[in-house]
Design an enzyme around this catalytic site. Structure first.
Site, PDB file in Angstrom:
ATOM      1  CG  ASP A  68      83.293  72.184  30.738  1.00  0.00           C
ATOM      2  OD1 ASP A  68      83.227  72.750  31.856  1.00  0.00           O
ATOM      3  OD2 ASP A  68      84.297  71.555  30.359  1.00  0.00           O
ATOM      4  CG  ASN A 137      92.001  63.470  26.277  1.00  0.00           C
ATOM      5  OD1 ASN A 137      91.955  64.601  26.776  1.00  0.00           O
ATOM      6  ND2 ASN A 137      90.909  62.793  25.993  1.00  0.00           N
ATOM      7  CG  HIS A 139      89.832  67.055  27.705  1.00  0.00           C
ATOM      8  ND1 HIS A 139      89.384  65.848  28.183  1.00  0.00           N
ATOM      9  CD2 HIS A 139      89.938  67.848  28.794  1.00  0.00           C
ATOM     10  CE1 HIS A 139      89.234  65.922  29.497  1.00  0.00           C
ATOM     11  NE2 HIS A 139      89.569  67.129  29.886  1.00  0.00           N
ATOM     12  CD  GLU A 144      87.019  64.352  25.616  1.00  0.00           C
ATOM     13  OE1 GLU A 144      88.238  64.128  25.550  1.00  0.00           O
ATOM     14  OE2 GLU A 144      86.385  64.290  26.673  1.00  0.00           O
TER      15      GLU A 144
END
Ligand code: F6R
Length: 253
Positions: A68, A137, A139, A144
């Site tokens: 990313d 979370n 991800h 996400e």
């Protein structure tokens, strides 16, 4: 299938995970490695650099694709993932810079950029070994929690949670970009092997939910249950909930 390697601490986790990459490169010198940024992989990169300097690792034929990149940061910006990868790995090993691929968050047309990035990975022969960290979370990359799994490399709007978690690297939380380009869940799942590293108690729920609850796009890491070859290398704190709840794991130390 998921295999768990429990590490004593961050250093141990880094060495054990780096060893998997050393083996991969020694087995296939022109491997395509998928790489990650963040605090989890830094120790792995340190080991790879050390072993390269000791003459144990040759990166001259290795190719890399990064997971990313933020949208809108200059390559020279210390917070850009290109800068991170150069500083923490590429500048210290004998990899050819043209063999290091990172999505271009400054591309004039981001839609074209993500489509081309996906094609490039395919043309390079597909990812042999993908390194992943995991968010609080759950991800993976910048995939996400969402209502569905995004398949290919795409543009994402970062959640508040992720922006807050990453604010520690910026002068102020407002400087954290709001968008990023990320490999999709499909891109990650097409990697032949996956190595996920995680340390610290604040990842214990994310790891537990990813591997021991039903697969659900609200827990992006849970898709990894469907991958044929995942190795999780995590310290005792990150493994805490999995161990405490007595889960049956295929594990080595
Ligand atoms: C990094 C990335 C993220 C991180 C995750 C964990 O390229 O894609 O998914 O792996 O946010 O970050 P750390 O390792 O800093 O806890």
């Amino acid at each position: 299938m998921t295999r768990f390697i429990i590490a004593r601490d961050y250093e141990d986790m880094s060495e054990k995970a780096a060893m998997l990459f050393l083996k991969q490169i020694n087995k296939k010198d022109n491997s395509l490695l998928g790489l990650a940024t963040g605090s989890s992989p830094i120790g792995i990169y340190r080991n790879l650099i050390k072993w390269h300097k000791e003459g144990l690792l040759d990166f001259s034929a290795v190719k890399t694709v990064s997971l990313d990149e933020y949208v809108g940061l200059l390559v020279s910006d210390p917070q850009s993932y290109r800068h991170f990868m150069d500083e923490n790995l590429f500048n210290h090993i004998n990899i050819k810079m043209e063999n290091t691929h990172i999505p271009n968050g400054l591309a004039a047309n981001l839609e074209t950029e993500v489509a081309e990035y996906e094609k490039r990975i395919e043309m390079l022969g597909g990812i042999d070994m993908q390194l992943l960290g995991i968010g609080r979370n759950a991800h993976i990359g910048f995939n996400e929690p969402s209502d569905s799994f995004a398949t290919d490399t795409h543009i994402v709007k970062l959640t508040q949670d992720t922006r807050e978690a990453n604010a520690r690297f910026f002068n102020s939380p407002n400087e954290v970009p709001t968008k990023a380009l990320t490999m999709g869940i499909g891109t990650i799942m097409r990697a032949k092997k996956i190595v996920l590293v995680s340390y610290g108690v604040n990842k214990a729920d994310a790891l537990y939910k990813s591997f021991f609850e039903n697969t659900n796009p609200r827990v992006p890491g849970s898709i990894l249950q469907y991958h044929a070859d995942v190795t999780v290398v995590a310290d005792r704190a990150a493994m805490g909930r999995i161990i405490d709840e007595g889960m049956d794991i295929n594990c080595s130390i």
